[in-house]
Design a protein around this motif. Structure first.
Motif, PDB file in Angstrom:
ATOM      1  N   UNK A  36      -0.045   2.638  -5.878  1.00 44.15           N
ATOM      2  CA  UNK A  36       1.050   3.458  -5.603  1.00 44.15           C
ATOM      3  C   UNK A  36       1.202   3.995  -3.832  1.00 44.15           C
ATOM      4  N   UNK A  37       0.299   3.961  -3.397  1.00 46.86           N
ATOM      5  CA  UNK A  37       0.174   4.257  -1.856  1.00 46.86           C
ATOM      6  C   UNK A  37       0.697   3.060  -1.079  1.00 46.86           C
ATOM      7  N   UNK A  38       0.349   1.839  -1.600  1.00 47.36           N
ATOM      8  CA  UNK A  38       0.774   0.692  -0.785  1.00 47.36           C
ATOM      9  C   UNK A  38       2.371   0.472  -1.090  1.00 47.36           C
ATOM     10  N   UNK A  39       2.734   0.621  -2.250  1.00 45.31           N
ATOM     11  CA  UNK A  39       4.158   0.454  -2.768  1.00 45.31           C
ATOM     12  C   UNK A  39       5.133   1.501  -1.956  1.00 45.31           C
ATOM     13  N   UNK A  40       4.290   2.823  -2.008  1.00 39.83           N
ATOM     14  CA  UNK A  40       5.135   3.917  -1.296  1.00 39.83           C
ATOM     15  C   UNK A  40       5.464   3.703   0.212  1.00 39.83           C
ATOM     16  N   UNK A  41       4.505   3.280   0.842  1.00 40.79           N
ATOM     17  CA  UNK A  41       4.591   2.853   2.328  1.00 40.79           C
ATOM     18  C   UNK A  41       5.453   1.497   2.494  1.00 40.79           C
ATOM     19  N   UNK A  42       5.366   0.550   1.789  1.00 41.15           N
ATOM     20  CA  UNK A  42       6.202  -0.452   1.817  1.00 41.15           C
ATOM     21  C   UNK A  42       7.850  -0.159   1.561  1.00 41.15           C
ATOM     22  N   UNK A  43       7.975   0.716   0.697  1.00 41.18           N
ATOM     23  CA  UNK A  43       9.345   1.018   0.431  1.00 41.18           C
ATOM     24  C   UNK A  43       9.798   1.954   1.382  1.00 41.18           C
TER      25      UNK A  43
END
Length: 199
Positions: A36-43
């Motif tokens: 979730x953290x990785x996806x959030x920062x990528x988005x």
């Protein structure tokens, strides 16, 4: 000891990286939080860049279209302009709206234009018209258009990135709430056994 190390790293990179390491104490929700953290920062990065570029391009296109259909025309005041602008600007200057007359494609037009205070009737002024000969606002220069597009694009990019960041934060909060509920359920099962153990 593991809990102490996790708490100590909560403010740094360790708090994020430990979720990716093999650890018998790592739960499925910890792995989910890492993704979730990785996806959030990528988005956040993607939304900020794409949102900013898209809005900046749209603003630049709109300003270029406005500039392309704008043309300067010579107009004449049909009445004296008042001497004091109202409301008065902070520096005491500013224009006043006064009726003017101009000709576009051989057709006479009249309308209101902003001129310097105290300008006399019959004075020639420059106004901006569209292809139909109607008055429009003065078009932005190339440098002004680029600056406006950059500012609006940057604000839009920050807004898009901030929206994604808020959504990610809300998802993490919901995940934390589910973990606390699971913790409570486990404690309801383990707590009585722990308290009944001989001291």
């Amino acid at each position: 000891m593991a809990a102490t190390g996790r708490t100590r790293g909560a403010g740094g990179a360790g708090a994020w990286l430990w979720r990716w390491r093999r650890n018998p104490l790592r739960r499925g929700s910890d792995r989910l939080e890492a993704w979730l953290l990785l996806g959030t920062w990528a988005l956040v990065l993607l939304a900020g860049v794409l949102g900013g570029r898209t809005v900046a391009g749209a603003v630049a296109h709109a300003l270029a279209a406005h500039r392309a259909e704008s043309q300067a025309a010579r107009a004449v005041l049909t009445q004296d302009a008042v001497r004091t602008p109202w409301p008065r600007s902070e520096d005491g200057g500013g224009g006043v709206w006064t009726q003017v007359r101009w000709t576009a494609s051989g057709v006479p037009h009249t309308g209101m234009a902003k001129v310097r205070p105290g300008t006399k009737a019959g004075t020639a002024v420059t106004v901006w018209t569209d292809n139909s000969g109607d008055l429009i606002s003065r078009p932005a220069t190339g440098d002004q258009a680029r600056a406006q597009a950059a500012v609006v694009g940057a604000l839009a990019g920050m807004g898009a990135a901030g929206g994604v960041l808020v959504c990610g934060r809300l998802l993490r909060r919901r995940l934390d709430r589910r973990r606390m509920e699971a913790w409570d359920r486990e404690w309801e099962y383990v707590g009585p056994q722990w308290r009944s153990m001989p001291g």
